[in-house]
Enzyme design. Sequence first.
Site, mmCIF file in Angstrom:
data_model
loop_
_atom_site.group_PDB
_atom_site.id
_atom_site.type_symbol
_atom_site.label_atom_id
_atom_site.label_comp_id
_atom_site.label_asym_id
_atom_site.label_seq_id
_atom_site.Cartn_x
_atom_site.Cartn_y
_atom_site.Cartn_z
ATOM 1 C CG MET A 27 75.135 36.474 34.143
ATOM 2 S SD MET A 27 74.657 38.398 33.686
ATOM 3 C CE MET A 27 75.704 39.093 35.120
ATOM 4 C CG ASP A 36 77.296 41.098 42.957
ATOM 5 O OD1 ASP A 36 77.628 42.192 42.203
ATOM 6 O OD2 ASP A 36 77.480 40.153 42.029
ATOM 7 N N GLY A 37 76.670 44.399 43.754
ATOM 8 C CA GLY A 37 75.496 45.163 43.107
ATOM 9 C C GLY A 37 75.474 46.774 43.762
ATOM 10 N N GLY A 38 76.069 47.859 42.959
ATOM 11 C CA GLY A 38 75.946 49.099 43.371
ATOM 12 C C GLY A 38 76.703 49.491 44.446
ATOM 13 N N GLY A 68 75.652 47.648 36.515
ATOM 14 C CA GLY A 68 75.366 49.318 36.424
ATOM 15 C C GLY A 68 73.945 49.496 37.137
ATOM 16 C CG MET A 80 72.191 38.539 44.341
ATOM 17 S SD MET A 80 73.755 38.903 43.442
ATOM 18 C CE MET A 80 73.455 40.443 42.317
ATOM 19 C CB SER A 121 79.443 50.037 36.520
ATOM 20 O OG SER A 121 78.827 49.048 36.206
#
Length: 220
Positions: free
Chosen positions: A38, A176-178, A146, A138, A199
């Site tokens: 990032m 990607d994500g959660g 998180g 995403m 996470s």
Amino acid sequence: MNSKLIAPSMLAADFGNMQRDVEMVNNSDADWFHIDVMDGHFVPNISYGMPVIAAIKKHATKPLDVHLMIEKPERYIEEFAKVGADIITVHYESTVHLHRTLTQIEDAGCKAGVVLNLTTPVSVLEDILPKCYMVLLMSINPGFGGQKFEDMTYNRIKKLRRMIDEQGLNTKIEIDGGVTDKNIKQLVDAGADAFVAGSHVFKSDNPTETIKRLKLLANS
């Protein structure tokens, strides 16, 4: 049937004990290391760059799946390849000449992929899909770990899977994500192939067992 892939996100690892966490992933049922880069411009956060990736590569025994959340990624493709990227994914929204950038990734010796933000229609990829080893969808707004998984992702996966199948391609779909043990089976059923988990893995009591559970659920 292809085995479903688990890619722990090193953004959620303990940066003070990075070698320990890299070796944990090496010894686990995970398939890839997911590396989130990032720049503080394309997304509001700053993560790590080439020196950290080079340090991870030094100890990693599995491929590095490098996700560039940066503006104009074409400026750095060769450098990321040089420090050890095996797969490089760039955001559709981050580069003007997507075909050229994917060619640049291939020429650098890496597998090339495209990432779509949460509200970018999957239809924009129809003509470029044959050039994509992988499409990363995403399932949160990129930039921070998180976050809560967005349910709209399921329909997006189904639409993308139809496009891939209609063109007779082997393009992988990564999420990607959660991603957790509560939704990974539903994501597989929708048509996804690879799963980034940050996470959920590194904040668990036993990361190795958490990875094992995700792998089992995804392939059951």
